[in-house]
Enzyme design. Structure first.
Site, short mmCIF file in Angstrom:
data_model
loop_
_atom_site.label_atom_id
_atom_site.label_comp_id
_atom_site.label_asym_id
_atom_site.label_seq_id
_atom_site.Cartn_x
_atom_site.Cartn_y
_atom_site.Cartn_z
N LEU A 91 13.75 -2.52 3.07
CA LEU A 91 11.87 -2.54 3.94
C LEU A 91 10.73 -1.34 3.39
O LEU A 91 10.88 -1.10 2.32
CB LEU A 91 12.77 -1.46 5.71
CG LEU A 91 13.85 -1.73 6.06
CD1 LEU A 91 13.38 -1.12 7.58
CD2 LEU A 91 12.60 -3.06 7.02
N ASP A 92 9.02 -2.26 3.75
CA ASP A 92 8.33 -1.31 2.66
C ASP A 92 8.65 -0.05 2.76
O ASP A 92 9.20 0.77 3.88
CB ASP A 92 7.15 -1.93 3.95
CG ASP A 92 6.97 -3.29 3.51
OD1 ASP A 92 7.63 -4.35 2.07
OD2 ASP A 92 5.87 -3.98 4.23
N ARG A 93 7.71 1.16 2.01
CA ARG A 93 7.80 2.53 1.97
C ARG A 93 7.72 2.97 3.59
O ARG A 93 8.17 3.66 4.08
CB ARG A 93 6.69 2.74 0.92
CG ARG A 93 7.05 4.06 0.68
CD ARG A 93 5.43 4.14 -0.50
NE ARG A 93 4.32 3.94 1.02
CZ ARG A 93 2.76 3.73 0.05
NH1 ARG A 93 3.11 3.80 -1.22
NH2 ARG A 93 1.97 3.11 0.88
#
Length: 356
Positions: free
Chosen positions: A135-137
């Site tokens: 997942l993105d940050r």
């Protein structure tokens, strides 16, 4: 006072070169860039033109600040039992908070899985932990961690073959769409400045600067609420096209007219491209709140947001060992209650075992 500049010769260049940092040393050793190669007709290659706008000037500093904050937060992060959605001898499903890097989640998993034994020096008991998805940050929600190479390879294959169904929810700020459900299909790739952008579907397969190619990207959306009012009562059937389909061939015709509605959507990504949902929300004129990289509002109703409101809601797949159909759901984030005071309409229905 006079200064003289000594140009190193071949005999003296090596000591100077060795004083450079590793990154500068690699850069100095790189050969000069090649000119744009010609095509078969002898003319320079014509690269595809991105259809989404370049990154806003504000995004550079905001992203830098967020990255530094996330780095500090991630270094102190530790998984707890409160993060666990599901665990068996092969899999661990956790709810990742926003502003934490995936690698930090994985790094803290052994302590959670093994408990006190991880501090006893018993390395033989440490499982082979792998991230099955990323997942993105700043994206929160369901993450899968496998406990062996064999299980990891099976899940990677399932993701690659699109056998894992995913849903996301997002709080967007923009012009309320006239549709309740829609599918959008476009190209996806990096521009010459390294940013991910939307490209025309006709450009899929064409070469981009740097040697990568434009890939296909498709997402289905359903509107759940607009300004807190429920819009959708029935889930989208995953795997089937909606009646409303956008095939992207030109720049978005949706323009900011000053109207700002709070639009709560559920997304069903049909492909797994980087920043896919964020890019498609931008193209549809409903950028995700806080997503400054893709024109989302940074400040809204007097509040500044430190991350974007995108949440990996669920993962659905067959267990890689037992074959049992499973559906993992992450707890809803606090911001979801802001735009959906009542219960969120269900995702696609099936005979899966729902967990979470």
């Amino acid at each position: 006072m006079r200064f003289s500049l000594s140009i190193p010769t071949a005999a003296t260049a090596k000591p100077f070169f060795s004083d450079l940092s590793p990154r500068l040393r690699r850069a100095a050793a790189m050969p000069p860039p090649h000119p744009v190669p010609p095509d078969a007709s002898g003319s320079p290659i014509s690269y595809p033109v991105p259809l989404s706008p370049p990154l806003p000037p504000l995004s550079k500093q905001v992203e830098l600040d967020r990255a530094m904050s996330a780095s500090s937060r991630s270094s102190a992060f530790s998984l707890s039992r409160n993060h666990v959605v599901y665990e068996d001898e092969w899999l661990l499903a956790v709810d990742k908070p926003p502003g934490v890097y995936c690698e930090s989640v994985l790094a803290s998993a052994p302590r959670l899985v093994l408990g006190d034994s991880v501090d006893s020096g018993c390395t033989e008991a440490v499982p082979e932990l792998h991230l099955a998805n990323r997942l993105d940050r700043d994206t929160s929600g369901i993450m899968l961690i496998t406990k062996s190479h064999k299980v990891a390879s099976r899940l990677v294959k399932a993701f690659t073959e699109h056998k894992v169904r995913k849903t996301y929810i997002a709080l967007c700020v923009g012009l309320a769409p006239k549709w309740e459900t829609i599918s959008i299909q476009s190209g996806h790739g990096r521009s010459k400045f390294g940013a991910w952008r939307v490209y025309a579907t006709a450009d899929v397969g064409r070469t981009l600067p740097g040697g990568s190619v434009v890939r296909d990207m498709k997402t289905s959306f359903e509107v759940l609420t607009v300004n807190g009012q429920l819009k959708s009562k029935h889930p989208v059937k995953q795997g089937k096209d909606n009646e409303n389909i956008i095939v992207v061939e030109e720049k978005s015709s949706i323009r900011d007219n000053g109207t700002k509605d709070v639009v709560f959507v559920r997304a069903y990504p049909r492909s797994g491209r980087t920043h896919q949902i964020r890019l498609h929300c931008q193209y549809l004129g409903i950028p995700i709140r806080g997503d400054v990289k893709y024109e989302g509002v940074y400040e809204w109703e007097g509040q500044i947001y430190d991350y974007h409101t995108l949440h990996a809601e669920s993962l659905s797949f067959e267990h890689p060992v037992t074959g049992v159909p499973l559906m993992f759901r992450a707890p809803l984030p606090a911001w979801a209650a802001e735009c959906c005071p009542n219960e969120i309409p269900p995702t696609f229905s099936s005979n899966e075992i729902h967990i979470g």
